[in-house]
Design a protein around this motif. Structure first.
Motif, mmCIF file in Angstrom:
data_model
loop_
_atom_site.group_PDB
_atom_site.id
_atom_site.type_symbol
_atom_site.label_atom_id
_atom_site.label_comp_id
_atom_site.label_asym_id
_atom_site.label_seq_id
_atom_site.Cartn_x
_atom_site.Cartn_y
_atom_site.Cartn_z
ATOM 1 N N SER A 110 32.882 28.034 -18.859
ATOM 2 C CA SER A 110 31.801 27.988 -17.880
ATOM 3 C C SER A 110 31.970 26.790 -16.952
ATOM 4 O O SER A 110 32.384 25.704 -17.367
ATOM 5 N N HIS A 111 31.660 27.010 -15.682
ATOM 6 C CA HIS A 111 31.818 25.932 -14.708
ATOM 7 C C HIS A 111 30.866 24.769 -14.977
ATOM 8 O O HIS A 111 31.152 23.616 -14.611
ATOM 9 N N GLU A 112 29.720 25.047 -15.605
ATOM 10 C CA GLU A 112 28.769 23.982 -15.892
ATOM 11 C C GLU A 112 29.272 23.015 -16.953
ATOM 12 O O GLU A 112 28.774 21.895 -17.063
ATOM 13 N N THR A 113 30.269 23.412 -17.721
ATOM 14 C CA THR A 113 30.803 22.529 -18.772
ATOM 15 C C THR A 113 31.906 21.608 -18.258
ATOM 16 O O THR A 113 32.398 20.772 -19.010
ATOM 17 N N TYR A 114 32.282 21.754 -16.995
ATOM 18 C CA TYR A 114 33.319 20.889 -16.443
ATOM 19 C C TYR A 114 32.811 19.440 -16.397
ATOM 20 O O TYR A 114 31.772 19.150 -15.795
ATOM 21 N N ASN A 115 33.519 18.559 -17.008
ATOM 22 C CA ASN A 115 33.181 17.136 -16.966
ATOM 23 C C ASN A 115 34.457 16.342 -17.271
ATOM 24 O O ASN A 115 34.868 16.241 -18.429
ATOM 25 N N PHE A 116 35.058 15.817 -16.228
ATOM 26 C CA PHE A 116 36.307 15.098 -16.409
ATOM 27 C C PHE A 116 36.111 13.578 -16.415
ATOM 28 O O PHE A 116 37.009 12.833 -16.024
ATOM 29 N N SER A 117 34.952 13.168 -16.869
ATOM 30 C CA SER A 117 34.807 11.755 -17.196
ATOM 31 C C SER A 117 35.775 11.441 -18.331
ATOM 32 O O SER A 117 35.848 12.172 -19.318
ATOM 33 N N HIS A 118 36.500 10.378 -18.193
ATOM 34 C CA HIS A 118 37.554 10.119 -19.174
ATOM 35 C C HIS A 118 37.738 8.620 -19.369
ATOM 36 O O HIS A 118 37.269 7.794 -18.573
ATOM 37 N N ARG A 119 38.444 8.324 -20.419
ATOM 38 C CA ARG A 119 38.779 6.938 -20.749
ATOM 39 C C ARG A 119 40.227 6.903 -21.219
ATOM 40 O O ARG A 119 40.617 7.625 -22.143
ATOM 41 N N ILE A 120 41.036 6.077 -20.555
ATOM 42 C CA ILE A 120 42.449 5.931 -20.918
ATOM 43 C C ILE A 120 42.571 4.704 -21.824
ATOM 44 O O ILE A 120 42.527 3.566 -21.344
ATOM 45 N N ASP A 121 42.678 4.938 -23.102
ATOM 46 C CA ASP A 121 42.832 3.828 -24.041
ATOM 47 C C ASP A 121 44.256 3.281 -24.038
ATOM 48 O O ASP A 121 44.463 2.078 -24.258
ATOM 49 N N HIS A 122 45.218 4.142 -23.764
ATOM 50 C CA HIS A 122 46.605 3.677 -23.733
ATOM 51 C C HIS A 122 47.455 4.676 -22.957
ATOM 52 O O HIS A 122 47.339 5.886 -23.137
ATOM 53 N N LEU A 123 48.301 4.140 -22.077
ATOM 54 C CA LEU A 123 49.277 4.954 -21.354
ATOM 55 C C LEU A 123 50.478 4.069 -21.077
ATOM 56 O O LEU A 123 50.369 3.049 -20.397
ATOM 57 N N SER A 124 51.626 4.465 -21.621
ATOM 58 C CA SER A 124 52.846 3.670 -21.443
ATOM 59 C C SER A 124 54.040 4.600 -21.401
ATOM 60 O O SER A 124 53.958 5.783 -21.761
ATOM 61 N N PHE A 125 55.155 4.025 -20.977
ATOM 62 C CA PHE A 125 56.408 4.758 -20.885
ATOM 63 C C PHE A 125 57.463 4.007 -21.684
ATOM 64 O O PHE A 125 57.519 2.779 -21.683
ATOM 65 N N GLY A 126 58.320 4.760 -22.349
ATOM 66 C CA GLY A 126 59.366 4.142 -23.150
ATOM 67 C C GLY A 126 58.903 3.805 -24.546
ATOM 68 O O GLY A 126 57.895 4.340 -25.051
ATOM 69 N N GLU A 127 59.623 2.906 -25.169
ATOM 70 C CA GLU A 127 59.300 2.516 -26.540
ATOM 71 C C GLU A 127 57.951 1.798 -26.573
ATOM 72 O O GLU A 127 57.675 0.888 -25.788
ATOM 73 N N GLU A 128 57.112 2.199 -27.500
ATOM 74 C CA GLU A 128 55.775 1.622 -27.610
ATOM 75 C C GLU A 128 55.856 0.295 -28.356
ATOM 76 O O GLU A 128 56.310 0.229 -29.497
ATOM 77 N N ILE A 129 55.395 -0.773 -27.706
ATOM 78 C CA ILE A 129 55.475 -2.119 -28.267
ATOM 79 C C ILE A 129 54.064 -2.640 -28.476
ATOM 80 O O ILE A 129 53.284 -2.715 -27.519
ATOM 81 N N PRO A 130 53.688 -2.995 -29.698
ATOM 82 C CA PRO A 130 52.345 -3.557 -29.927
ATOM 83 C C PRO A 130 52.183 -4.890 -29.200
ATOM 84 O O PRO A 130 53.067 -5.732 -29.203
ATOM 85 N N GLY A 131 51.037 -5.059 -28.569
ATOM 86 C CA GLY A 131 50.754 -6.308 -27.873
ATOM 87 C C GLY A 131 50.960 -6.256 -26.384
ATOM 88 O O GLY A 131 50.417 -7.094 -25.664
ATOM 89 N N ILE A 132 51.744 -5.309 -25.882
ATOM 90 C CA ILE A 132 51.957 -5.186 -24.443
ATOM 91 C C ILE A 132 50.778 -4.430 -23.833
ATOM 92 O O ILE A 132 50.417 -3.344 -24.278
ATOM 93 N N ILE A 133 50.172 -5.016 -22.800
ATOM 94 C CA ILE A 133 49.027 -4.404 -22.124
ATOM 95 C C ILE A 133 49.518 -3.765 -20.836
ATOM 96 O O ILE A 133 50.133 -4.424 -19.992
ATOM 97 N N ASN A 134 49.252 -2.489 -20.679
ATOM 98 C CA ASN A 134 49.686 -1.726 -19.516
ATOM 99 C C ASN A 134 48.558 -1.636 -18.489
ATOM 100 O O ASN A 134 47.376 -1.829 -18.821
ATOM 101 N N PRO A 135 48.888 -1.336 -17.231
ATOM 102 C CA PRO A 135 47.875 -1.395 -16.169
ATOM 103 C C PRO A 135 46.684 -0.466 -16.359
ATOM 104 O O PRO A 135 45.586 -0.787 -15.905
#
Length: 378
Positions: free
Chosen positions: A206-231
């Motif tokens: 249904s069109h009324e259910t469309y809601n693309f509010s979103h939250r990007i907790d993490h987005l990176s490319f390549g090997e995932e390294i803990p501690g690196i903060i991406n834009p």
């Protein structure tokens, strides 16, 4: 003969002595010389300690070269929460060669979109770090060197099980794509594959259910390294329109990271954001959803951690000690010469008071020559 040759050798060495010793009986000490010596020793100690701190510190060296690796795959790591149920949304990737990348590596998990107080505090802290990184680019070197001491950058789990309905979908995981430009999109309906391209089954949503509010907790490319903060880490977009389109244009730069704590092949990226409302009547065409359009750079950056070598530290330390010693010696000698010149002029009478000069002149005028008693009279 051997003793004679030894004596000659010793005498020759003594003649080559560049540091002749002065007898203590010929050395005169003074209070000003002692004061200058204390100041010089204090400055030497302070600068030597500061130089030691510089020696302990490291810095990041950036080198650029052409990326010649085009055959390997590019890994995309994603952790995004969309304010729609999982059965209503789908994610897939389509690259520039019209190759449909299967999203088998992505998982769909029903969650609650609203964050708990602890999660909200984590997000605010992450956004604060992001704002500081945009202002102070040198902080990125601190992150490279410390890697936040291995601290995880993922959203912490909820403290307790909530009875609220699961009104959102968390899409997380990783996929491997070709190193060409592509489009990662999350839109309505599950993706299907066919020879002519790809499509999403959105007829039963249904069109009324469309809601693309979103939250990007993490987005990176390549090997995932803990501690690196991406834009885009911690980015949250809220919309109240059912026909909202969010676009992220990303340029990915291959990065080889070599520090004393980790060595990995990862990727940096820059991003430009855009959002608009889909309104076909007003000429704003498109599809509602979240679109991440990425492209890879032909340059590769090598980031390596550098440290000052020991010999350079010793040379700089010797330069500090010798320079201060020589400079203070010359200053002390110059001040002493000026002081001696001024004192000598006072002693010679150049700067004597006028009254003293007048008295001396009067004495000279009234003075009579002395005549001896036994002098012969004419």
């Amino acid at each position: 003969m051997r003793r004679v040759s030894r004596k000659k050798a010793l005498s020759l060495v003594k003649e080559l002595d560049a540091f002749p010793k002065v007898s203590e009986s010929y050395v005169e000490t003074s209070a000003t010389g002692g004061t200058v010596s204390l100041i010089a020793f204090g400055a030497m100690a302070l600068l030597a300690i500061l130089e030691f701190f510089v020696y302990q510190d490291t810095w990041m060296k950036y080198e650029y070269e052409v990326d010649k690796d085009f055959s390997s795959k590019l890994r995309i790591n994603i952790d995004t929460t969309v304010a729609m149920k999982c059965q209503h949304v789908g994610a897939d990737i389509l690259d520039l060669a019209e190759t449909m990348i299967t999203s088998n590596g992505l998982q769909y998990e029903p969650v609650i979109f609203e964050l708990t107080p602890q999660q909200r505090l984590w997000q605010r802290t992450l956004l604060l770090i992001q704002s500081r990184l945009r202002e102070e680019h040198a902080l990125q070197e601190v992150l490279y060197k410390t890697l936040l001491k291995g601290a995880p950058t993922a959203l912490p789990p909820r403290e307790d099980a909530s009875m609220e309905p699961l009104n959102a979908c968390r899409i997380h995981g990783h996929v491997y794509v070709n190193k060409v430009a592509g489009n990662l999109h999350i839109t309505v309906g599950k993706p299907i594959h066919h020879p002519q391209g790809h499509a999403h089954i959105a007829a039963f949503v249904s069109h009324e259910t469309y809601n693309f509010s979103h939250r990007i907790d993490h987005l990176s490319f390549g090997e995932e390294i803990p501690g690196i903060i991406n834009p885009l880490d911690g980015t949250e977009k809220i919309t109240y329109n059912n026909n909202q389109m969010f676009q992220y244009f990303i340029t990915v730069v291959p990065t080889r990271l070599n520090t004393y704590k980790i060595s990995a092949d990862t990727h940096q990226f820059s991003v430009t954001e855009r959002e608009r409302v889909i309104n076909h009547a007003a000429g704003s065409h498109g599809v509602s959803g979240i679109f991440v359009k990425y492209d890879t750079s032909s340059l590769m950056v090598t980031v390596s951690e550098q440290h000052m070598p020991l010999w350079q530290f010793l040379v700089r330390l010797c330069g500090i000690i010798g320079g201060i010693f020589s400079t203070t010696g010359m200053l002390h000698g110059f001040v002493g010469v000026c002081f001696d010149v001024i004192c000598c002029r006072f002693k010679l009478g150049i700067y004597r008071p006028r009254e003293l000069h007048n008295q001396m002149n009067n004495l000279n005028n009234h003075q009579t020559p002395l005549v001896a008693d036994n002098a012969p009279q004419e």
